[in-house]
Design an enzyme around this catalytic site. Structure first.
Site, PDB file in Angstrom:
ATOM      1  N   LYS A 192     -10.057  -6.857   7.427  1.00 44.56           N
ATOM      2  CA  LYS A 192      -9.009  -6.560   8.409  1.00 44.56           C
ATOM      3  C   LYS A 192      -9.471  -7.212   9.699  1.00 44.56           C
ATOM      4  O   LYS A 192     -10.441  -6.723  10.312  1.00 44.56           O
ATOM      5  CB  LYS A 192      -8.862  -5.054   8.627  1.00 44.56           C
ATOM      6  CG  LYS A 192      -8.276  -4.307   7.443  1.00 44.56           C
ATOM      7  CD  LYS A 192      -8.126  -2.828   7.752  1.00 44.56           C
ATOM      8  CE  LYS A 192      -7.583  -2.097   6.540  1.00 44.56           C
ATOM      9  NZ  LYS A 192      -7.613  -0.622   6.720  1.00 44.56           N
TER      10      LYS A 192
ATOM     11  N   LYS B 110      -1.321  -0.802  -4.250  1.00 44.03           N
ATOM     12  CA  LYS B 110      -2.503  -0.008  -3.891  1.00 44.03           C
ATOM     13  C   LYS B 110      -2.035   1.422  -3.658  1.00 44.03           C
ATOM     14  O   LYS B 110      -1.053   1.647  -2.963  1.00 44.03           O
ATOM     15  CB  LYS B 110      -3.128  -0.623  -2.637  1.00 44.03           C
ATOM     16  CG  LYS B 110      -4.043   0.285  -1.840  1.00 44.03           C
ATOM     17  CD  LYS B 110      -4.779  -0.517  -0.797  1.00 44.03           C
ATOM     18  CE  LYS B 110      -4.891   0.241   0.514  1.00 44.03           C
ATOM     19  NZ  LYS B 110      -5.607  -0.524   1.535  1.00 44.03           N
TER      20      LYS B 110
ATOM     21  N   LYS C 166      -3.004   5.363  -2.477  1.00 41.82           N
ATOM     22  CA  LYS C 166      -3.946   6.224  -1.746  1.00 41.82           C
ATOM     23  C   LYS C 166      -4.324   7.418  -2.619  1.00 41.82           C
ATOM     24  O   LYS C 166      -3.459   8.065  -3.213  1.00 41.82           O
ATOM     25  CB  LYS C 166      -3.292   6.719  -0.447  1.00 41.82           C
ATOM     26  CG  LYS C 166      -2.988   5.609   0.541  1.00 41.82           C
ATOM     27  CD  LYS C 166      -4.270   5.030   1.133  1.00 41.82           C
ATOM     28  CE  LYS C 166      -3.928   4.066   2.273  1.00 41.82           C
ATOM     29  NZ  LYS C 166      -5.142   3.513   2.892  1.00 41.82           N
TER      30      LYS C 166
ATOM     31  N   ASP D  89     -13.952  -1.274   3.078  1.00 40.36           N
ATOM     32  CA  ASP D  89     -12.987  -1.436   4.172  1.00 40.36           C
ATOM     33  C   ASP D  89     -13.668  -0.934   5.448  1.00 40.36           C
ATOM     34  O   ASP D  89     -14.282  -1.715   6.198  1.00 40.36           O
ATOM     35  CB  ASP D  89     -11.696  -0.656   3.831  1.00 40.36           C
ATOM     36  CG  ASP D  89     -10.703  -0.540   4.986  1.00 40.36           C
ATOM     37  OD1 ASP D  89     -11.010  -0.999   6.108  1.00 40.36           O
ATOM     38  OD2 ASP D  89      -9.607   0.012   4.799  1.00 40.36           O
TER      39      ASP D  89
ATOM     40  N   SER E 204       0.859  -1.173   0.000  1.00 40.30           N
ATOM     41  CA  SER E 204       0.000   0.000   0.000  1.00 40.30           C
ATOM     42  C   SER E 204       0.899   1.229   0.000  1.00 40.30           C
ATOM     43  O   SER E 204       1.799   1.344   0.827  1.00 40.30           O
ATOM     44  CB  SER E 204      -0.882  -0.031   1.254  1.00 40.30           C
ATOM     45  OG  SER E 204      -1.636   1.155   1.365  1.00 40.30           O
TER      46      SER E 204
ATOM     47  N   GLY F   7      -4.415  -4.231   5.972  1.00 35.50           N
ATOM     48  CA  GLY F   7      -3.484  -3.955   7.070  1.00 35.50           C
ATOM     49  C   GLY F   7      -3.759  -2.599   7.684  1.00 35.50           C
ATOM     50  O   GLY F   7      -4.536  -1.806   7.156  1.00 35.50           O
TER      51      GLY F   7
ATOM     52  N   GLU G 166     -11.261   1.358  -3.237  1.00 31.63           N
ATOM     53  CA  GLU G 166     -11.582   1.036  -1.850  1.00 31.63           C
ATOM     54  C   GLU G 166     -12.205   2.238  -1.141  1.00 31.63           C
ATOM     55  O   GLU G 166     -11.669   3.346  -1.201  1.00 31.63           O
ATOM     56  CB  GLU G 166     -10.265   0.619  -1.166  1.00 31.63           C
ATOM     57  CG  GLU G 166     -10.396  -0.028   0.185  1.00 31.63           C
ATOM     58  CD  GLU G 166      -9.027  -0.520   0.696  1.00 31.63           C
ATOM     59  OE1 GLU G 166      -8.103  -0.745  -0.117  1.00 31.63           O
ATOM     60  OE2 GLU G 166      -8.887  -0.651   1.920  1.00 31.63           O
TER      61      GLU G 166
ATOM     62  N   ASP H  26      -7.240   3.455  -2.998  1.00 31.50           N
ATOM     63  CA  ASP H  26      -7.936   3.520  -1.703  1.00 31.50           C
ATOM     64  C   ASP H  26      -8.173   4.980  -1.335  1.00 31.50           C
ATOM     65  O   ASP H  26      -7.231   5.744  -1.165  1.00 31.50           O
ATOM     66  CB  ASP H  26      -7.084   2.822  -0.632  1.00 31.50           C
ATOM     67  CG  ASP H  26      -7.810   2.694   0.707  1.00 31.50           C
ATOM     68  OD1 ASP H  26      -8.967   3.162   0.814  1.00 31.50           O
ATOM     69  OD2 ASP H  26      -7.221   2.132   1.652  1.00 31.50           O
TER      70      ASP H  26
HETATM   71  O1  OSB Z   1      -7.276   1.976   4.624  1.00 33.26           O
HETATM   72  O2  OSB Z   1      -6.207   0.184   4.269  1.00 33.26           O
HETATM   73  C1  OSB Z   1      -6.310   1.281   4.846  1.00 33.26           C
HETATM   74  C2  OSB Z   1      -3.149   1.858   6.877  1.00 33.26           C
HETATM   75  C3  OSB Z   1      -3.658   2.513   7.991  1.00 33.26           C
HETATM   76  C4  OSB Z   1      -5.011   2.776   8.054  1.00 33.26           C
HETATM   77  C5  OSB Z   1      -5.850   2.386   7.006  1.00 33.26           C
HETATM   78  C6  OSB Z   1      -5.331   1.730   5.893  1.00 33.26           C
HETATM   79  C7  OSB Z   1      -3.972   1.496   5.815  1.00 33.26           C
HETATM   80  C8  OSB Z   1      -3.396   0.841   4.653  1.00 33.26           C
HETATM   81  C9  OSB Z   1      -2.642  -0.435   4.843  1.00 33.26           C
HETATM   82  O3  OSB Z   1      -3.522   1.261   3.526  1.00 33.26           O
HETATM   83  C10 OSB Z   1      -1.171  -0.294   4.920  1.00 33.26           C
HETATM   84  C11 OSB Z   1      -0.541  -1.542   5.451  1.00 33.26           C
HETATM   85  O4  OSB Z   1      -0.755  -1.877   6.633  1.00 33.26           O
HETATM   86  O5  OSB Z   1       0.202  -2.201   4.709  1.00 33.26           O
HETATM   87 MG    MG Z   2      -8.510   1.007   3.202  1.00 33.19          MG
END
Ligand code: OSB
Ligand code: MG
Length: 383
Positions: free
Chosen positions: A274, A167, A169, A244, A142, A302, A219, A194
């Site tokens: 998760k 992925k 953001k 999510d 991510s 995660g 996401e 995401d």
């Molecule tokens: O939305 O998936 C999410 C990390 C912290 C809070 C929310 C998210 C995330 C991530 C995952 O994108 C990152 C990771 O743990 O590898």
């Molecule tokens: Mg997410």
């Protein structure tokens, strides 16, 4: 099994590379951990991967998790009645605090600690206890960057390490350009976005432009507590929607499946499981079964977990029902300047292989565990 003592620790973990999402940039995380001791001397540990503020979900470290644990959840474990076998033992723990509404992350830490003890008792890995059938599977990363250049650099680093699923953001104003740039550089990767609930009913149409980039999924574009409007926009996007933030339970999952089916769009629903966001691994496994029966694809997400929490999640990937690669590794190498396990988790060529090691398959480094934080409180149970 009789439980003797529950301690709550709070560790400070520093990310090597800041992580940016639609809701903020994180560098130092404070992380609650549950340490559970049984009457016969076993120790189990569970991480609670909440964030320092309530920008992802309402439940954050301080005060939400620590207060609900200290005031309500940990004292309720006094009602726990020992049972036979892992499934009944976990059910008994969950029953002890079932009266507490919400607090899914706090509860998940206790449950993870008990799974750790149960796996030690069985002298086997968690994946076997959970009915896992596969050892090797693809994993992803991510990427939370602040500029297109930074995202491209992290993506390049991840691809050089062999990852085939990224992925990215996104948020309003940082979506089309970043996705177009990553896709142009990496035409064949599994790519997903995401939004962490950054869009609303007035501006989500910007996401329709992403349909041109062959994304696997988008996401959580809308509100963190919404399922209904996500189902509405799923009809108007070619790219599947992945939930999510809005999934906390098997029942939430069934509600989503119900809505997407009514819209004849079930092929465009994907669920990010998760385990800590659904109160633990027992509920996560139930969700995996529900999704498999409905033909809805799933993957394991995660929360910038330490290697201890990541190792639990990797074990869950042993389930044959997990369809897609999850968020398990950092694009820039190790997540944290210092982590809590003795040997770092390693992927090879974008895949991870589960071993036969007991429980998580990795060992906690207690010296570092103690140095990175402090014990906040201990609760003794009558045994
Ligand atoms: O939305 O998936 C999410 C990390 C912290 C809070 C929310 C998210 C995330 C991530 C995952 O994108 C990152 C990771 O743990 O590898
Ligand atoms: Mg997410």
């Amino acid at each position: 099994m009789s439980l003797a003592e529950i301690s709550i620790h709070l560790l400070s973990l520093r990310l090597r590379v800041p992580f940016t999402t639609s809701f903020g940039t994180y560098r130092t995380l404070s992380r609650p951990f549950v340490v559970l001791r049984t009457a016969d001397g076993a120790t189990g540990v569970g991480e609670i991967p909440t964030l320092v503020d309530p920008a992802y979900k309402a439940e954050c470290d301080t005060p939400a998790v620590l207060t609900s644990l200290r005031e309500f959840i940990v004292p309720s474990v006094g009602r726990y009645q020992a049972a036979h076998g892992p499934i009944a033992t976990i059910a008994a723990l969950r029953a002890s605090y079932a009266w507490v509404k919400g607090a899914v992350f706090a509860k998940s830490g206790l449950e993870a600690a008990l799974w750790d003890v149960l796996a030690q008792q069985a002298s086997g890995p968690l994946w076997r206890l959970w009915g896992g059938e596969r050892r090797t599977f693809p994993v992803g990363v991510s990427i939370g960057g602040q500029t297109v250049e930074q995202v491209l650099s992290l993506a390049g680093h991840a691809v050089d390490q062999g990852y085939r699923r990224l992925k990215i953001k996104i948020w309003p104003g940082f979506d089309l350009a970043v996705i177009a740039a990553v896709r142009a550089r990496h035409p064949d990767l599994l790519l997903q976005a995401d939004a962490n609930s950054a869009y609303d009913r007035s501006n989500w149409q910007a996401l329709q432009a992403l349909d041109a980039f062959d994304l696997l999924l988008i996401e959580q574009p809308l509100y963190d507590d919404d399922v209904v409007f996500h189902a509405e926009i799923a009809r108007q996007l070619r790219t599947p929607i992945c939930l999510d933030e809005s999934i906390h339970s098997a029942r939430d999952t069934e509600a989503a499946i119900h809505l997407w089916r009514r819209h004849d769009a079930l092929d465009r629903l994907i669920v990010n499981i998760k385990p800590p966001r659904v109160s633990g691994f027992a509920e996560a496994i139930a969700i995996a079964q529900i999704c498999r029966e409905a033909g809805v694809r799933i993957w394991i997400g995660g929360m910038l977990d330490s290697a201890w929490g990541k190792a639990f999640n990797l074990n869950l990937n042993g389930l044959a029902a997990i369809d897609l690669p999850g968020d398990h590794f950092s694009p820039g190498g190790a997540y944290f300047e210092e982590d809590v396990v003795t040997t770092p988790l390693a992927s090879h060529d974008g895949t991870f292989t589960l071993g036969d090691g007991v429980s998580t398959g990795v060992s906690l480094d207690w010296e570092r565990f103690d140095r990175l934080g402090e014990k906040l409180f201990t609760h003794r149970l009558d045994t």
